[in-house]
Design a protein around this motif. Structure first.
Motif, PDB file in Angstrom:
ATOM      1  N   LYS A  34      65.930  -5.143   9.030  1.00  0.00           N
ATOM      2  CA  LYS A  34      65.933  -3.707   8.551  1.00  0.00           C
ATOM      3  C   LYS A  34      64.306  -3.245   9.137  1.00  0.00           C
ATOM      4  N   SER A  35      63.400  -4.127   9.024  1.00  0.00           N
ATOM      5  CA  SER A  35      62.096  -3.945   9.620  1.00  0.00           C
ATOM      6  C   SER A  35      62.017  -3.736  11.217  1.00  0.00           C
ATOM      7  N   GLN A  65      55.246  -1.567   5.139  1.00  0.00           N
ATOM      8  CA  GLN A  65      55.780  -2.211   3.912  1.00  0.00           C
ATOM      9  C   GLN A  65      54.288  -2.690   3.111  1.00  0.00           C
ATOM     10  N   ASP A 136      58.795   1.814   4.797  1.00  0.00           N
ATOM     11  CA  ASP A 136      59.552   0.232   4.577  1.00  0.00           C
ATOM     12  C   ASP A 136      59.280  -0.062   3.444  1.00  0.00           C
ATOM     13  N   GLU A 137      60.408  -0.239   2.674  1.00  0.00           N
ATOM     14  CA  GLU A 137      60.419  -0.584   1.263  1.00  0.00           C
ATOM     15  C   GLU A 137      59.291  -0.351   0.408  1.00  0.00           C
ATOM     16  N   GLN A 140      58.478  -1.598  -3.167  1.00  0.00           N
ATOM     17  CA  GLN A 140      58.385  -3.103  -3.146  1.00  0.00           C
ATOM     18  C   GLN A 140      57.117  -3.397  -3.818  1.00  0.00           C
ATOM     19  N   SER A 147      59.344   2.806  -9.213  1.00  0.00           N
ATOM     20  CA  SER A 147      60.134   3.161  -7.920  1.00  0.00           C
ATOM     21  C   SER A 147      60.784   4.374  -8.116  1.00  0.00           C
ATOM     22  N   SER A 169      65.253  -0.068   2.149  1.00  0.00           N
ATOM     23  CA  SER A 169      65.322  -0.341   0.635  1.00  0.00           C
ATOM     24  C   SER A 169      66.328  -1.277   0.468  1.00  0.00           C
ATOM     25  N   HIS A 170      66.076  -1.981  -0.763  1.00  0.00           N
ATOM     26  CA  HIS A 170      66.957  -3.005  -1.140  1.00  0.00           C
ATOM     27  C   HIS A 170      68.187  -2.390  -1.832  1.00  0.00           C
TER      28      HIS A 170
END
Lengths: 212, 267
Positions: A34-35, A65, A136-137, A140, A147, A169-170
């Motif tokens: 992802k990154s 991130q 980026d996330e 987190q 969130s 994201s997750h």
């Protein structure tokens, strides 16, 4: 597009389109790349196959991130806002207000909480009035309620600036319920198994070695 | 009381400190102390080359230092060895080659002690012109690359996305550092020059709340250290470089005596 490290493809056959005003999720397990994808789109990495097309004079905002700050570097909230460009005071104020940090005064950034710092990085990105915002996330290390706040902020920014948003994201659930499109990265099965982490250590040390 | 040579040394020292302060802040922020040492050690090779081809010492040192900066810049991107190993190679390699080369000129009236620890008697009118001219150019360069360099220090990725060309800013900074070190060698000496870069900025860190304040404060602290050290050196007949560093250290310790000021949270 694809990015290769040595003989191994980190990501391959990825096809992402972000239009103005769209919220696109980039989802994948740890190590799916992802990154790497985000960095390729941002122009921080060279791609090894495929193409990346950008609208001409595309202004990009990037929320990394994490950002490790050296405590010997004195930075306040407002000084960080002008890190990568000069902006009038009212722009700074409205960007800070957009993320709810305007009534904080001007404390050193080292005194901020994790969530506040993340929102500050968001404000710093949107003061550039980006056409494309890459996060980026962003959620987190923030709890579920937090969130949700971050997601609401991003939705508001997307409406106000009419910018495209690429969100790494997750959270598959949030992605399917709020995203205009969801891109899911799956580990590549044609060659070797993917590395255990999105940024393998070899890559990290290389970037760190970029310090002169 | 003030002999002419002392005034020249003072003027040169003040000129150097005003650039070394702000440049030294980036050494501290970017953790480049060993990089600074490497440039300083390579200065001896620069002296040898200057003697060989009959150049002004400062020019010889500067050119050699720039070559070292470029070599480091290239090797970091092409080589898999860790940064500090590469620096060690260049640093001690340069020092050793320089010493070996100099040993071929036993008749050279070269004051090694002066090179290593600084010599205020050595500052000529030409040196003074070189220091102030070069210093003005160096400060101008630092002003020009300030925002990209600072952004690259916080995050190379953010700087790149904002199209600030951090790599270019880092290269300019490396050359600037070479100039500062070349100019300072005569007064502070090869072995102690990095102290003049890092002690002033370390001293003022806790009294400042922005990068710009810290850079200005470091320039002031550096000027105090240089002036105090050179006056002590002239009165007590001590070597100038160590006297300056001892003064800088004393100022640093005095500012540490008070109660540590906590960072004030404005909430």
């Amino acid at each position: 597009m694809g990015v290769r490290r040595g003989e191994r493809w980190i990501v391959r056959h990825v096809d992402i389109t972000v239009d103005r005003g769209q919220l696109i999720y980039l989802i994948g397990a740890n190590g799916a790349g992802k990154s790497t994808c985000a960095k390729a789109i941002l122009g921080l990495l060279d791609i090894d196959e495929g193409t990346i097309e950008r609208m001409s004079s595309l202004e990009v905002g990037y929320v990394p991130q994490r950002l490790a700050l050296n405590p010997t570097l004195p930075l306040t909230v407002r000084r960080l806002m002008t890190l990568t460009g000069r902006f009038p005071k009212d722009h700074i104020e409205s960007a800070l207000a957009a993320v709810g940090l305007d009534r904080l005064g001007d404390p050193p950034v080292t005194t901020l909480s994790g969530g506040e710092f993340q929102r500050l990085l968001l404000a710093r990105a949107l003061i550039h009035r980006p056409d494309l915002l890459v996060l980026d996330e962003p959620a987190q290390g923030v709890d579920t309620a937090g969130s949700g706040v971050v997601l609401d902020l991003i939705q508001g920014i997307r409406r106000d600036l009419r910018c495209g948003v690429l969100l790494i994201s997750h959270d598959l659930h949030a992605a399917t319920s709020t995203g205009d499109d969801v891109v899911v990265l799956v580990p590549h099965e044609h060659d070797e198994p993917p590395p255990a982490r999105p940024d393998p250590p070899a890559h990290l040390s290389r970037r760190e070695a970029r310090k002169l | 009381m003030l002999d002419d040579f002392l005034i020249r040394a003072l003027l040169a020292g003040i000129g150097i400190a005003m650039v070394a302060g702000p440049a030294g802040c980036f050494i501290v922020w970017r953790r480049l102390a060993y990089f600074g040492e490497t440039i300083a050690h390579s200065a001896l090779l620069g002296v040898a080359i200057a003697v060989l081809v009959n150049l002004h010492l400062v020019i010889g040192i500067f050119v050699t230092a720039v070559v070292v900066v470029l070599a480091m810049y290239y090797l970091e991107r092409r080589d898999t060895l860790p940064t500090d190993t590469l620096l060690g190679l260049l640093s001690h390699g340069g020092l050793a080659v320089g010493l070996v080369l100099l040993s071929f000129f036993p008749d050279m009236r070269l004051d090694l002690q002066g090179l290593l620890f600084g010599d205020i008697l050595a500052v000529s009118r030409l040196d003074l012109a070189v220091v102030w001219g070069g210093g003005a150019i160096a400060l101008g360069m630092l002003w020009w690359i300030w925002r990209p360099l600072l952004a690259a220090t916080v995050s190379p990725d953010l700087a790149t996305v904002a199209r600030l060309h951090p790599e270019r800013a880092l290269l300019v900074f490396g050359i600037l550092l070479a100039a500062v070190i070349a100019a300072a060698i005569k007064i502070v000496g090869v072995l102690l020059i990095v102290a003049l870069l890092i002690i002033p900025s370390a001293t003022v860190r806790r009294f400042t709340s922005s990068p710009e304040q810290m850079a200005a404060g470091a320039a002031v602290a550096g000027v105090i250290a240089v002036a105090g050290g050179l006056l002590a050196s002239a009165t007590l007949d001590t070597p100038s470089g160590p006297s300056i560093v001892v003064t800088a250290l004393a100022v640093f310790l005095v500012t540490r005596l008070g109660r540590p000021r906590r960072e004030v949270n404005a909430r």
